[in-house]
Design an enzyme around this catalytic site. Structure first.
Site, PDB file in Angstrom:
ATOM      1  N   LYS A 167      -4.785 -51.403  56.505  1.00  0.00           N
ATOM      2  CA  LYS A 167      -4.552 -52.622  55.713  1.00  0.00           C
ATOM      3  C   LYS A 167      -5.388 -53.752  56.266  1.00  0.00           C
ATOM      4  O   LYS A 167      -5.464 -53.941  57.480  1.00  0.00           O
ATOM      5  CB  LYS A 167      -3.062 -52.993  55.809  1.00  0.00           C
ATOM      6  CG  LYS A 167      -2.651 -54.167  54.941  1.00  0.00           C
ATOM      7  CD  LYS A 167      -2.358 -53.766  53.517  1.00  0.00           C
ATOM      8  CE  LYS A 167      -2.163 -54.950  52.584  1.00  0.00           C
ATOM      9  NZ  LYS A 167      -3.445 -55.548  52.122  1.00  0.00           N
ATOM     10  N   LYS A 215      -1.611 -56.580  64.392  1.00  0.00           N
ATOM     11  CA  LYS A 215      -0.841 -57.525  63.569  1.00  0.00           C
ATOM     12  C   LYS A 215       0.273 -56.802  62.805  1.00  0.00           C
ATOM     13  O   LYS A 215       1.433 -57.212  62.827  1.00  0.00           O
ATOM     14  CB  LYS A 215      -1.815 -58.174  62.575  1.00  0.00           C
ATOM     15  CG  LYS A 215      -1.320 -59.420  61.902  1.00  0.00           C
ATOM     16  CD  LYS A 215      -2.359 -59.983  60.921  1.00  0.00           C
ATOM     17  CE  LYS A 215      -3.655 -60.425  61.572  1.00  0.00           C
ATOM     18  NZ  LYS A 215      -4.496 -61.257  60.689  1.00  0.00           N
ATOM     19  N   LYS A 257     -10.567 -53.705  58.016  1.00  0.00           N
ATOM     20  CA  LYS A 257     -11.164 -54.959  57.564  1.00  0.00           C
ATOM     21  C   LYS A 257     -12.459 -54.644  56.837  1.00  0.00           C
ATOM     22  O   LYS A 257     -13.119 -53.642  57.137  1.00  0.00           O
ATOM     23  CB  LYS A 257     -11.477 -55.861  58.765  1.00  0.00           C
ATOM     24  CG  LYS A 257     -11.525 -57.316  58.401  1.00  0.00           C
ATOM     25  CD  LYS A 257     -10.127 -57.869  58.345  1.00  0.00           C
ATOM     26  CE  LYS A 257     -10.082 -59.332  58.062  1.00  0.00           C
ATOM     27  NZ  LYS A 257      -8.737 -59.854  58.357  1.00  0.00           N
ATOM     28  N   ASN A 275      -6.894 -72.188  52.496  1.00  0.00           N
ATOM     29  CA  ASN A 275      -5.549 -71.820  52.032  1.00  0.00           C
ATOM     30  C   ASN A 275      -4.511 -71.813  53.152  1.00  0.00           C
ATOM     31  O   ASN A 275      -3.425 -72.377  53.011  1.00  0.00           O
ATOM     32  CB  ASN A 275      -5.637 -70.445  51.347  1.00  0.00           C
ATOM     33  CG  ASN A 275      -4.286 -69.835  51.096  1.00  0.00           C
ATOM     34  OD1 ASN A 275      -3.710 -69.157  51.941  1.00  0.00           O
ATOM     35  ND2 ASN A 275      -3.730 -70.113  49.944  1.00  0.00           N
TER      36      ASN A 275
END
Ligand code: GLU
Length: 428
Positions: free
Chosen positions: A71, A95, A107, A222
């Site tokens: 992920k 993480k 990634k 963001n």
């Protein structure tokens, strides 16, 4: 990223090695976990609006999927390097592990500057990226998401291409989709809110009332915008924010010592997080050099931009008043600067814990997408707060009981879980 003497992959490996050497891990596990399991490097030909064709370079790096599908986000950046992507893929594994969600780490990135690409060119680039990878990613193998300079619109183009290639609907293939098109309520806020959930928990443990604190932020994309919002809602005062200005090719720090009006600031900020300098001056903001964010007399520093920002060159500019650093960006602190911060006893919440809110909400999005049943925003944010707070508590308790720094404690928990998964699967 442009600094060639700085290599984030070497830093990520050093961080791993130093913790792994203190754990009871065998050599094969260490060798497996200190590097990515798979990498894809490819070219993406894109038809430009003027009729020419440009070739872009793309990457996807899958570090580890022992705990679940890999992920992690996809970044668009002109200075992207494969070593940055490798480092970020390792950090994604830690993480997901530290917040205990059943996902691994990956990634992706493309060397490009979306600021110089039209909408249609960006769409073709997104579709081209997926065409090169379609067989090697998917809801059960590797699930991308937004990252630096990519957003919900890019995710939907990527999903559409993936579904066109595979001939069915696979909404769990990608996260960070637009709400109403498979996205989760709260995903946009999630990373920034998560940063503040853990900061709030840290302040409680340090007996510092959040409403008495001031903060300075680096970055106004963001993550930073939502972190500022929640921090202010909880009573904190933001006095400085720095951001990149593409026209001037440098950063500026905007300061207002009596506090900032987040709505007014957002209304003069473009979609890449650049605050309009002239308009800010019109609103009474002081405009200072880009680096000034780090030397403010505040209680909290929040680097929320890119990697390699708190370095040995500027770490000593950090004011004596600073008590907490919350790393909202990935890899913002170099190891030598990290050591100075430790020696000064500043409480640092490490990146892969502090900014895990984004991927945690991505996990919720995937669950919702796969069930085709969507939750209310309050439910999403409550679940997010529970996950982030409990991850913080575990890391904090371990750091207290074993006399470890928060970064080390987070690594111990994360690495142990992945090592256990590797062992249980019989890989080692
Ligand atoms: N790009 C974000 C990160 O670095 C989110 C990743 C995700 O949602 O998969 O954590």
């Amino acid at each position: 990223m442009s600094n060639t003497s700085y290599n984030p992959y070497e830093i990520a490996q050093q961080q791993f090695d130093s913790v792994a050497s203190k754990l009871d891990l065998d050599a094969a596990t260490c060798e497996l976990l200190r590097q990515p399991m798979r990498e894809y490097h490819f070219t993406i030909p894109v038809k430009m609006d003027d009729g020419s064709t440009k070739i872009f370079k793309g990457f996807r790096v899958q570090h580890n999927d022992a705990r679940g599908p890999a992920k992690g986000g996809i970044r668009f950046h002109p200075m992207e390097t494969v070593d940055t992507i490798r480092a970020l893929s390792l950090w994604m594994t830690w993480k997901c592990s530290v917040v205990d969600i059943p996902l691994g780490g990956a990634k992706g990135g493309v060397i490009c500057d979306p600021r110089n690409l039209t909408e249609r060119e960006q769409e073709r680039l997104c579709r081209g990226y997926v065409r090169q990878l379609a067989k090697n990613v998917g809801p059960n193998s590797d699930v991308p998401a937004p990252d630096v300079m990519t957003n919900a619109k890019h995710m939907l183009w990527m999903l559409d291409e993936y579904e066109t290639i595979h001939g069915s609907r696979y909404p769990g293939f990608i996260t960070g989709k637009p709400v109403g098109m498979g996205g989760s309520l709260g995903r946009t806020e999630a990373t920034g809110f998560g940063v503040i959930y853990v900061l709030n928990e840290a302040l409680k443990n340090l007996n510092i009332p959040i409403e008495n604190t001031t903060a300075s932020f680096q970055g106004f994309g963001n993550v930073s915008q939502y972190a500022v919002r929640l921090y202010q809602q909880l009573g904190g005062k933001v006095v400085a924010i720095s951001c990149w200005n593409e026209t001037d090719k440098k950063a500026y720090t905007f300061r207002k010592l009596d506090g900032m009006d987040i709505n007014a600031l957002v209304s003069i900020t473009d979609s890449y997080g650049t605050i309009d300098k002239e308009k800010a001056m019109g609103l009474g903001y002081e405009v200072l050099p880009g680096d000034a964010w780090i030397e403010q007399d505040v209680d909290i520093l929040i680097p929320a931009a890119m990697e390699n920002q708190i370095t040995i060159e500027n770490v000593n500019k950090i004011s004596k008043q600073v008590k907490v650093i919350t790393e909202a960006a990935n890899g913002p602190t170099t190891p030598d600067a990290d050591k100075v911060i430790a020696d000064r006893n500043i409480f640092l919440i490490p990146d892969f814990l502090a900014n895990a809110g984004g991927v945690t909400c991505s996990y919720f999005e995937q669950v919702q997408s796969n069930q085709n049943y969507y939750w209310e925003k309050d439910e999403v944010l409550e679940k997010l707060n529970t996950k982030m707070t409990s991850a913080f508590k575990s890391v904090y308790e371990l750091s207290q009981s074993k006399g470890l720094r928060m970064r080390e404690a987070a690594y111990v928990i994360a690495i142990n879980r992945v090592a256990q998964a590797v062992k249980s699967r019989g890989w080692i």
